[in-house]
Every structure is written in structure tokens, then in C-alpha cells.
Design a protein around this motif. Structure first.
Motif, mmCIF file in Angstrom:
data_model
loop_
_atom_site.group_PDB
_atom_site.id
_atom_site.type_symbol
_atom_site.label_atom_id
_atom_site.label_comp_id
_atom_site.label_asym_id
_atom_site.label_seq_id
_atom_site.Cartn_x
_atom_site.Cartn_y
_atom_site.Cartn_z
ATOM 1 N N LEU A 170 43.945 35.489 44.438
ATOM 2 C CA LEU A 170 44.492 36.544 43.581
ATOM 3 C C LEU A 170 43.473 37.262 42.699
ATOM 4 C CD1 LEU A 170 47.923 34.915 42.708
ATOM 5 C CD2 LEU A 170 47.358 36.578 44.499
ATOM 6 N N CYS A 171 42.230 36.776 42.677
ATOM 7 C CA CYS A 171 41.136 37.498 42.003
ATOM 8 C C CYS A 171 40.049 37.617 43.063
ATOM 9 C CB CYS A 171 40.622 36.706 40.804
ATOM 10 S SG CYS A 171 41.868 36.436 39.539
ATOM 11 N N ALA A 172 40.280 38.436 44.059
ATOM 12 C CA ALA A 172 39.565 38.303 45.329
ATOM 13 C C ALA A 172 38.350 39.206 45.512
ATOM 14 C CB ALA A 172 40.522 38.541 46.487
ATOM 15 N N ALA A 173 38.271 40.316 44.786
ATOM 16 C CA ALA A 173 37.178 41.264 45.064
ATOM 17 C C ALA A 173 35.820 40.674 44.645
ATOM 18 C CB ALA A 173 37.431 42.567 44.308
ATOM 19 N N PRO A 174 34.762 40.896 45.426
ATOM 20 C CA PRO A 174 34.671 41.762 46.615
ATOM 21 C C PRO A 174 35.139 41.115 47.920
ATOM 22 C CG PRO A 174 32.518 40.867 46.100
ATOM 23 C CD PRO A 174 33.439 40.362 45.026
ATOM 24 N N GLY A 175 35.616 39.899 47.873
ATOM 25 C CA GLY A 175 36.195 39.332 49.095
ATOM 26 C C GLY A 175 35.375 38.233 49.758
ATOM 27 N N GLY A 176 34.346 37.762 49.066
ATOM 28 C CA GLY A 176 33.485 36.728 49.648
ATOM 29 C C GLY A 176 34.255 35.483 50.073
ATOM 30 N N LYS A 177 35.075 34.974 49.168
ATOM 31 C CA LYS A 177 35.818 33.745 49.496
ATOM 32 C C LYS A 177 36.984 34.055 50.414
ATOM 33 C CE LYS A 177 34.215 31.651 45.272
ATOM 34 N NZ LYS A 177 33.791 32.872 44.547
ATOM 35 N N ALA A 178 37.608 35.225 50.218
ATOM 36 C CA ALA A 178 38.757 35.599 51.062
ATOM 37 C C ALA A 178 38.369 35.640 52.536
ATOM 38 C CB ALA A 178 39.308 36.952 50.618
ATOM 39 N N GLY A 212 44.270 39.644 46.472
ATOM 40 C CA GLY A 212 44.641 40.595 45.430
ATOM 41 C C GLY A 212 43.543 40.751 44.403
ATOM 42 N N ASP A 213 43.567 41.871 43.695
ATOM 43 C CA ASP A 213 42.646 42.073 42.572
ATOM 44 C C ASP A 213 43.292 43.108 41.658
ATOM 45 O OD1 ASP A 213 39.487 41.240 42.172
ATOM 46 O OD2 ASP A 213 40.050 43.043 41.047
ATOM 47 N N ILE A 214 42.997 42.994 40.372
ATOM 48 C CA ILE A 214 43.643 43.916 39.433
ATOM 49 C C ILE A 214 43.025 45.306 39.493
ATOM 50 C CG2 ILE A 214 42.166 43.457 37.416
ATOM 51 C CD1 ILE A 214 44.775 43.390 35.737
ATOM 52 N N ARG A 215 41.777 45.392 39.939
ATOM 53 C CA ARG A 215 41.088 46.694 39.903
ATOM 54 C C ARG A 215 41.184 47.387 41.254
ATOM 55 N NH1 ARG A 215 35.510 45.041 37.448
ATOM 56 N NH2 ARG A 215 34.948 47.183 37.933
ATOM 57 N N GLY A 274 39.895 49.951 42.348
ATOM 58 C CA GLY A 274 38.589 50.373 42.856
ATOM 59 C C GLY A 274 37.893 49.272 43.646
ATOM 60 N N ARG A 275 38.164 48.031 43.276
ATOM 61 C CA ARG A 275 37.496 46.912 43.949
ATOM 62 C C ARG A 275 38.255 46.435 45.194
ATOM 63 N NH1 ARG A 275 33.451 44.109 41.399
ATOM 64 N NH2 ARG A 275 34.203 42.032 41.898
ATOM 65 N N ILE A 276 39.495 46.896 45.320
ATOM 66 C CA ILE A 276 40.281 46.526 46.505
ATOM 67 C C ILE A 276 39.592 47.040 47.775
ATOM 68 C CG2 ILE A 276 42.457 47.030 47.722
ATOM 69 C CD1 ILE A 276 42.894 44.999 45.618
ATOM 70 N N ALA A 307 46.989 44.014 42.188
ATOM 71 C CA ALA A 307 47.990 43.423 41.301
ATOM 72 C C ALA A 307 47.332 42.581 40.229
ATOM 73 C CB ALA A 307 48.945 42.546 42.114
ATOM 74 N N ASP A 308 48.021 42.467 39.087
ATOM 75 C CA ASP A 308 47.595 41.598 37.997
ATOM 76 C C ASP A 308 48.042 40.178 38.335
ATOM 77 O OD1 ASP A 308 47.145 40.232 35.679
ATOM 78 O OD2 ASP A 308 48.233 41.636 34.373
ATOM 79 N N ALA A 309 47.082 39.277 38.462
ATOM 80 C CA ALA A 309 47.427 37.895 38.823
ATOM 81 C C ALA A 309 48.218 37.183 37.725
ATOM 82 C CB ALA A 309 46.164 37.111 39.160
ATOM 83 N N ALA A 310 48.262 37.771 36.530
ATOM 84 C CA ALA A 310 49.097 37.182 35.474
ATOM 85 C C ALA A 310 50.573 37.511 35.722
ATOM 86 C CB ALA A 310 48.668 37.708 34.109
ATOM 87 N N ILE A 354 42.586 30.879 42.242
ATOM 88 C CA ILE A 354 42.288 31.765 41.108
ATOM 89 C C ILE A 354 40.793 31.645 40.835
ATOM 90 C CG2 ILE A 354 42.668 32.237 38.646
ATOM 91 C CD1 ILE A 354 45.135 32.899 40.256
ATOM 92 N N ASP A 355 40.042 32.580 41.359
ATOM 93 C CA ASP A 355 38.585 32.622 41.150
ATOM 94 C C ASP A 355 38.378 33.601 39.989
ATOM 95 O OD1 ASP A 355 35.909 32.061 41.761
ATOM 96 O OD2 ASP A 355 35.731 33.828 43.033
ATOM 97 N N ALA A 356 38.604 33.095 38.803
ATOM 98 C CA ALA A 356 38.886 33.952 37.648
ATOM 99 C C ALA A 356 37.681 34.721 37.107
ATOM 100 C CB ALA A 356 39.455 33.073 36.532
HETATM 101 C C1 LIG Z 1 34.761 36.208 39.972
HETATM 102 S S1 LIG Z 1 35.344 37.717 40.566
HETATM 103 C C2 LIG Z 1 36.010 37.265 42.129
HETATM 104 C C3 LIG Z 1 34.985 37.054 43.233
HETATM 105 C C4 LIG Z 1 35.661 36.858 44.594
HETATM 106 N N1 LIG Z 1 36.647 35.799 44.572
HETATM 107 C C5 LIG Z 1 34.646 36.562 45.702
HETATM 108 O O1 LIG Z 1 34.471 35.407 46.077
HETATM 109 O O2 LIG Z 1 34.048 37.528 46.206
HETATM 110 C C6 LIG Z 1 36.771 37.967 39.597
HETATM 111 C C7 LIG Z 1 37.646 39.132 40.026
HETATM 112 O O3 LIG Z 1 38.854 39.045 39.281
HETATM 113 C C8 LIG Z 1 39.339 40.350 39.062
HETATM 114 N N2 LIG Z 1 40.324 40.271 37.961
HETATM 115 C C9 LIG Z 1 40.102 40.268 36.632
HETATM 116 N N3 LIG Z 1 41.248 40.126 35.964
HETATM 117 C C10 LIG Z 1 42.244 40.035 36.897
HETATM 118 C C11 LIG Z 1 43.664 39.907 36.835
HETATM 119 N N4 LIG Z 1 44.315 39.830 35.675
HETATM 120 N N5 LIG Z 1 44.352 39.862 38.018
HETATM 121 C C12 LIG Z 1 43.713 39.953 39.197
HETATM 122 N N6 LIG Z 1 42.370 40.097 39.310
HETATM 123 C C13 LIG Z 1 41.647 40.133 38.177
HETATM 124 C C14 LIG Z 1 38.094 41.160 38.801
HETATM 125 O O4 LIG Z 1 38.332 42.528 39.087
HETATM 126 C C15 LIG Z 1 37.078 40.510 39.768
HETATM 127 O O5 LIG Z 1 37.020 41.227 40.970
#
Ligand SMILES: C[S@@+](CC[C@H](N)C(=O)[O-])C[C@H]1O[C@@H](n2cnc3c(N)ncnc32)[C@H](O)[C@@H]1O
Length: 368
Positions: free
Chosen positions: A195-203, A216-219, A221-223, A238-241, A255-257
Motif C-alpha cells: 500500500l506504499c508501493a512507489a516506485p514499485g521495487g518490492k511490488a 497503491g500509493d498516495i501520490r 505522480g508516483r503511481i 489511495a491513502d493507506a490510512a 506497509i513499506d512506510a
Molecule cells: C519507502 S517508499 C516505498 C518504496 C517502495 N515500497 C519500493 O520498494 O519501491 C514510501 C512510499 O509511501 C508513499 N506514501 C506516503 N504516505 C502514504 C499514505 N498515507 N498512503 C499511501 N502511500 C503513502 C510515498 O509516496 C512513497 O512512495
């Protein structure tokens, strides 16, 4: 006249400090516009990244011989020279002479005199924060939370350039991040949310297991980054909260926060000067909200994985304390093997343990 590594480095240092430019974004852009040969590009990178990391230490080296404040470009020229002399152990005639040449004309006499004295006088560091070149709060926080010796080893290795690890599919990703993805233990056919996936390395690694992954990602632009790194993946802005999914619909949630990033300082040379002392507590509040929402998405027996690329307890142990109190039905999964070390109910990876980024990881299973 064509640009030299030191002239380019001085411009970059000024823009990083004055304009708040990100070194790892600015420098490739500056280098692209020059005709510098590979060797000179590498040297420029070493100068800019190294001088930025060691800014505090370089200031100490030169401040011993200064009696007044200097304009930023002159100070940066002095830092650049001190970095070459002290940290690259370059011969004074090269380091001093060529640095003086790129310094502002009216200050060249001063830069020459100060750098010569830096070259001649051995240093006695006043404290570890100055020697290792970090803000005091980072050093005291890590000393208190990981122990003095381990903290200093971790901080020292984060002053070195990171190793580059390329996955079999060509994606460049630090081993620590790959180990986090492996620790999710996603199985073929399972429903997994990142749910905090951008740029997608782990996904991308999760998807390679054959699991059905939603990223998912809240931004918004990063989707796009997730889309280009992992074509074919289901993505959602989406907002993971407040995740837009039915309760109990996932086997695993990652949650890779967002975090203070203190485990990845080797790759972001200016980050240590950017993160403020209040960041871990502030981010801890957000992280607690994110994991709380994630618990609700798990089916009975489902697994939550929480990870952050930082080492502060406010973003690790404190998040777990919150989970332990609020969700007693969530129980820890088996411990992770070395180089992970147990930390509370979770695990910590210190950068000097295996030359990777630093991480905190927590795996909890919902009672079936
Ligand atoms: C540590 S990075 C994730 C790196 C990613 N998992 C990877 O392995 O490439 C944290 C991500 O969480 C996103 N983020 C921050 N707050 C968020 C929220 N409330 N809901 C969803 N995503 C959020 C940020 O935009 C950022 O892309």
C-alpha cells in the motif's frame, strides 16, 4: 574553456546548500550537460557526494584557521579542498592549487592559505558527531538506541558510497529491500496488498511470486513509476490510512512506510542535513495510522509486514508497541535469520552488518 571536475563540483555544492537541490538529482543533470570523460565524471561525483556527506567534518577542519564568516561560495571551496586533503588523502600541490583556481578570485589568497594549513596540521576531533559528520541528534539517537559501538560503525559505513546490486531482471535494488520483499513470503495465488508501493521495487518482486498483487500509493505522480516498473500490476492511487478495500480481503499486506530514511543515508548524501530531529516522532504517528488500517484488511490468519528504511525506535519499536496494545490478536511470525537481528518483536538490519541499507521490519499474523 571546458569545465573541470572541481569547478563543476563547486557549482553543485553551492546549489545543494543554497537552493536545497537534491545531490542525487542535480548532479546527473549537471554532468549530462558537460563533455567530461567518465573518469572525470566519477571524480566529480566523488567530490560532490563526499564533500556533502562530510560537510560538518570539513567545516571543522577549516574553521580552525578562520576568524570570520565567509560567503557561501568561499566556504564551499574550502570544504571541497579540505575533503580532498583529508578524506581523499590527495597531495597538497594538486588539491590546493586546483581548488584555489576555482575559488572566487578575491578570496583565492585566503583559500590557499587556509588549505595549506589544513594540509599541515593534524586534526584532533572534538567529538564523534564532528568526526563522522552528522547532526548531533542523529548520533545521540542512534547511540542511545543501537549502542555506541554499533552506532558509530553504522554511521561510518553510511559515509561510503553504496554498493550497487542488480536483480536478475535488471532492476537495481539494495539487498536489504530485496530481503524485505522475501520476508513477506507471498505465495502463488494469494491476494497481497502493497500500500506504499512507489516506485514499485518490492511490488515487482511480490508479483514475481505469482501472487495477485495490488500496489497503491498516495501520490498519483508516483503511481506512474509503479506502472512503468511493473506493467500489468493492479495499481491504485489511495491513502493507506483509508484504504479503498473491503475488510479481510487480503492474505498479506505490506506497509513499506514513509520514514526518516536514516538507514539509506549512503545513497542520499544531503539527506542527513535535511531530516529534522522531530521527524521520527512525527512520522511515527503516520506509521501507526497506516499499520492500524492495514490490520483491518487482513483475513484471519493473514500476515502484516511493516518495514521502514530507518533505525529509530520512534518508527520501529513504538509502532509495534502501538500494535501490541491496540491489536492483541496480531502475533509475531518466526524470527528472521542473520544478518537481521531481533529487535523487540521485530527485526533490525544495521548497515554495517552486511553492507546494505538499514531497515526495521515487523511481521505479525492475525489470529486464525
Ligand atoms: C519507502 S517508499 C516505498 C518504496 C517502495 N515500497 C519500493 O520498494 O519501491 C514510501 C512510499 O509511501 C508513499 N506514501 C506516503 N504516505 C502514504 C499514505 N498515507 N498512503 C499511501 N502511500 C503513502 C510515498 O509516496 C512513497 O512512495
Amino acid at each position: 574553456m571546458s569545465v573541470t571536475p572541481r569547478a563543476l563540483a563547486l557549482d553543485a555544492l553551492e546549489r545543494i546548500e543554497r537552493d536545497g537541490a537534491y545531490a542525487n538529482l542535480l548532479l546527473p543533470e549537471l554532468l549530462r550537460r558537460t563533455g567530461l570523460a567518465t573518469r572525470d565524471r566519477n571524480f566529480t561525483t566523488e567530490l560532490v557526494y563526499g564533500t556533502t556527506r562530510m560537510r560538518r567534518a570539513c567545516d571543522f577542519l577549516v574553521d580552525r584557521f578562520l576568524t570570520r564568516d565567509l560567503e557561501p561560495r568561499v566556504r564551499n571551496a574550502l570544504r571541497l579542498g579540505a575533503y580532498q586533503l583529508h578524506f581523499l588523502a590527495m597531495k597538497p600541490h594538486a588539491a590546493v592549487g586546483e581548488t584555489v583556481e576555482v575559488a572566487p578570485k578575491p578570496a583565492r589568497g585566503l583559500v590557499n592559505a587556509v588549505l595549506r594549513r589544513v594540509a599541515e596540521h593534524p586534526v584532533v576531533w572534538p567529538d564523534e558527531a564532528t568526526r563522522l559528520s552528522y547532526p548531533d541528534w542523529i548520533v545521540t539517537t542512534l547511540e542511545a538506541e543501537v549502542g555506541r559501538e554499533a552506532a558509530h560503525a553504522t554511521l561510518a559505513i553510511m559515509n561510503e558510497a553504496p554498493t550497487v546490486t542488480e536483480r536478475a531482471d535488471g532492476y537495481v535494488q539494495d539487498l536489504a529491500s530485496q530481503w524485505v520483499a522475501a520476508a513477506i513470503e507471498a505465495q502463488e495465488g494469494e491476494a497481497v496488498a502493497d500500500l506504499c508501493a512507489a516506485p514499485g521495487g518490492k511490488a515487482t518482486l511480490l508479483a514475481a511470486t505469482g501472487a495477485r498483487v495490488v500496489a497503491g500509493d498516495i501520490r498519483p505522480g508516483r503511481i506512474g513509476l509503479i506502472r512503468s516498473n511493473a506493467p500489468g500490476l493492479a495499481v491504485v492511487a489511495a491513502d493507506a490510512a483509508r484504504p479503498p478495500f473491503a475488510p479481510g480481503c487480503f492474505d498479506r499486506v505490506l506497509i513499506d512506510a514513509p520514514c526518516s530514511g536514516l538507514g539509506t543515508l549512503r545513497r542520499r548524501p544531503d539527506a542527513r542535513w535535511r531530516v529534522d530531529a522531530g521527524a521520527p516522532e512525527r512520522l511515527g504517528l503516520v506509521q501507526k495510522q497506516l499499520v492500524s488500517a492495514a490490520v483491518g484488511l487482513l483475513r484471519p490468519g493473514g500476515t502484516l509486514v511493516y518495514s521502514v528504511c530507518t533505525l529509530t525506535d520512534a518508527e520501529g519499536l513504538a509502532v509495534d508497541d502501538h500494535l501490541a496494545r491496540a491489536y492483541p490478536e496480531m502475533k509475531p511470525v518466526e524470527a528472521l535469520p542473520a544478518p537481521w537481528e531481533a529487535h523487540g518483536r521485530g527485526a533490525r538490519l544495521l548497515p554495517h552488518a552486511a553492507g546494505t541499507d538499514g531497515m526495521y521490519l515487523l511481521r505479525l499474523r492475525r489470529r486464525a
